[in-house]
Design a protein around this motif. Structure first.
Motif, PDB file in Angstrom:
ATOM      1  N   LEU A   4     -42.369  23.718  72.250  1.00  0.00           N
ATOM      2  CA  LEU A   4     -42.200  23.144  70.917  1.00  0.00           C
ATOM      3  C   LEU A   4     -42.165  21.633  71.048  1.00  0.00           C
ATOM      4  O   LEU A   4     -41.472  21.104  71.924  1.00  0.00           O
ATOM      5  N   GLU A   6     -41.535  18.173  68.715  1.00  0.00           N
ATOM      6  CA  GLU A   6     -41.187  17.554  67.445  1.00  0.00           C
ATOM      7  C   GLU A   6     -41.823  16.171  67.344  1.00  0.00           C
ATOM      8  O   GLU A   6     -42.027  15.492  68.368  1.00  0.00           O
ATOM      9  N   SER A  21     -42.216  17.226  62.104  1.00  0.00           N
ATOM     10  CA  SER A  21     -43.105  18.323  62.455  1.00  0.00           C
ATOM     11  C   SER A  21     -42.622  18.993  63.728  1.00  0.00           C
ATOM     12  O   SER A  21     -42.089  18.325  64.625  1.00  0.00           O
ATOM     13  N   CYS A  22     -42.819  20.289  63.793  1.00  0.00           N
ATOM     14  CA  CYS A  22     -42.485  21.083  64.976  1.00  0.00           C
ATOM     15  C   CYS A  22     -43.723  21.904  65.302  1.00  0.00           C
ATOM     16  O   CYS A  22     -44.000  22.908  64.637  1.00  0.00           O
ATOM     17  N   ALA A  23     -44.486  21.451  66.290  1.00  0.00           N
ATOM     18  CA  ALA A  23     -45.727  22.111  66.657  1.00  0.00           C
ATOM     19  C   ALA A  23     -45.498  23.014  67.863  1.00  0.00           C
ATOM     20  O   ALA A  23     -44.874  22.608  68.848  1.00  0.00           O
ATOM     21  N   ARG A  72     -43.736  26.160  56.481  1.00  0.00           N
ATOM     22  CA  ARG A  72     -44.516  26.619  57.638  1.00  0.00           C
ATOM     23  C   ARG A  72     -45.997  26.544  57.301  1.00  0.00           C
ATOM     24  O   ARG A  72     -46.415  26.970  56.215  1.00  0.00           O
ATOM     25  N   LYS A  76     -51.859  25.665  61.293  1.00  0.00           N
ATOM     26  CA  LYS A  76     -51.580  24.618  62.275  1.00  0.00           C
ATOM     27  C   LYS A  76     -50.489  25.028  63.255  1.00  0.00           C
ATOM     28  O   LYS A  76     -50.135  24.251  64.147  1.00  0.00           O
ATOM     29  N   ASN A  77     -49.943  26.236  63.061  1.00  0.00           N
ATOM     30  CA  ASN A  77     -48.869  26.714  63.945  1.00  0.00           C
ATOM     31  C   ASN A  77     -47.733  25.686  64.018  1.00  0.00           C
ATOM     32  O   ASN A  77     -47.221  25.367  65.107  1.00  0.00           O
ATOM     33  N   THR A  78     -47.371  25.195  62.858  1.00  0.00           N
ATOM     34  CA  THR A  78     -46.413  24.089  62.762  1.00  0.00           C
ATOM     35  C   THR A  78     -45.419  24.361  61.646  1.00  0.00           C
ATOM     36  O   THR A  78     -45.789  24.924  60.604  1.00  0.00           O
ATOM     37  N   TYR A  80     -42.508  22.304  59.265  1.00  0.00           N
ATOM     38  CA  TYR A  80     -42.159  20.960  58.832  1.00  0.00           C
ATOM     39  C   TYR A  80     -40.756  20.935  58.245  1.00  0.00           C
ATOM     40  O   TYR A  80     -40.264  21.933  57.714  1.00  0.00           O
TER      41      TYR A  80
END
Length: 123
Positions: A4, A6, A21-23, A72, A76-78, A80
């Motif tokens: 993960l 950020e 953001s948390c990718a 979510r 983007k598999n992210t 926010y």
């Protein structure tokens, strides 16, 4: 390898906004509950918000309710965290975390953590 990352932190004036953001890489966030936590110097890690994997249910701590919004983006598999009307007391390192199962506001329920991003609210 599950990871993960950020991003989006920074210095902002009181009343300002940021979007964190948390990718995710190495896994699909769809199957995990994602939580946002923060930790200020000398304080315990606090659960700020989470979004559940199954039904998209969300939770907000009373201190951020009405100001922060978690969302979510599957493509983007992210995940926010939109933060509006920021206050000096929001200053902290913000972390995202993932766990299988329902969302939780308790940090030790989470298995995977990002490295954190600093948010500073100051004039």
């Amino acid at each position: 390898q599950l990871q993960l990352v950020e991003s989006g932190g920074g210095l902002v004036q009181p009343g300002g906004s940021l979007r964190l953001s948390c990718a995710a890489s190495g896994f699909t966030l769809d199957y995990y509950a994602i939580g946002w936590f923060r930790q200020a110097p000398g304080k315990v890690r606090e659960g700020v918000s989470y979004i559940s994997s199954t039904d998209g249910r969300t939770y907000y701590a009373d201190s951020v309710k009405g100001r922060f919004t978690i969302s979510r983006d599957q493509a983007k598999n992210t995940v926010y965290l939109r933060m509006n009307s920021l206050k000096p007391e929001d200053t902290a390192v913000y972390y995202c975390a993932a766990r299988r199962g329902p969302g939780s506001a308790t940090y030790y329920d989470y298995d995977y953590w990002g490295q954190g991003t600093q948010v500073t609210v100051s004039s």
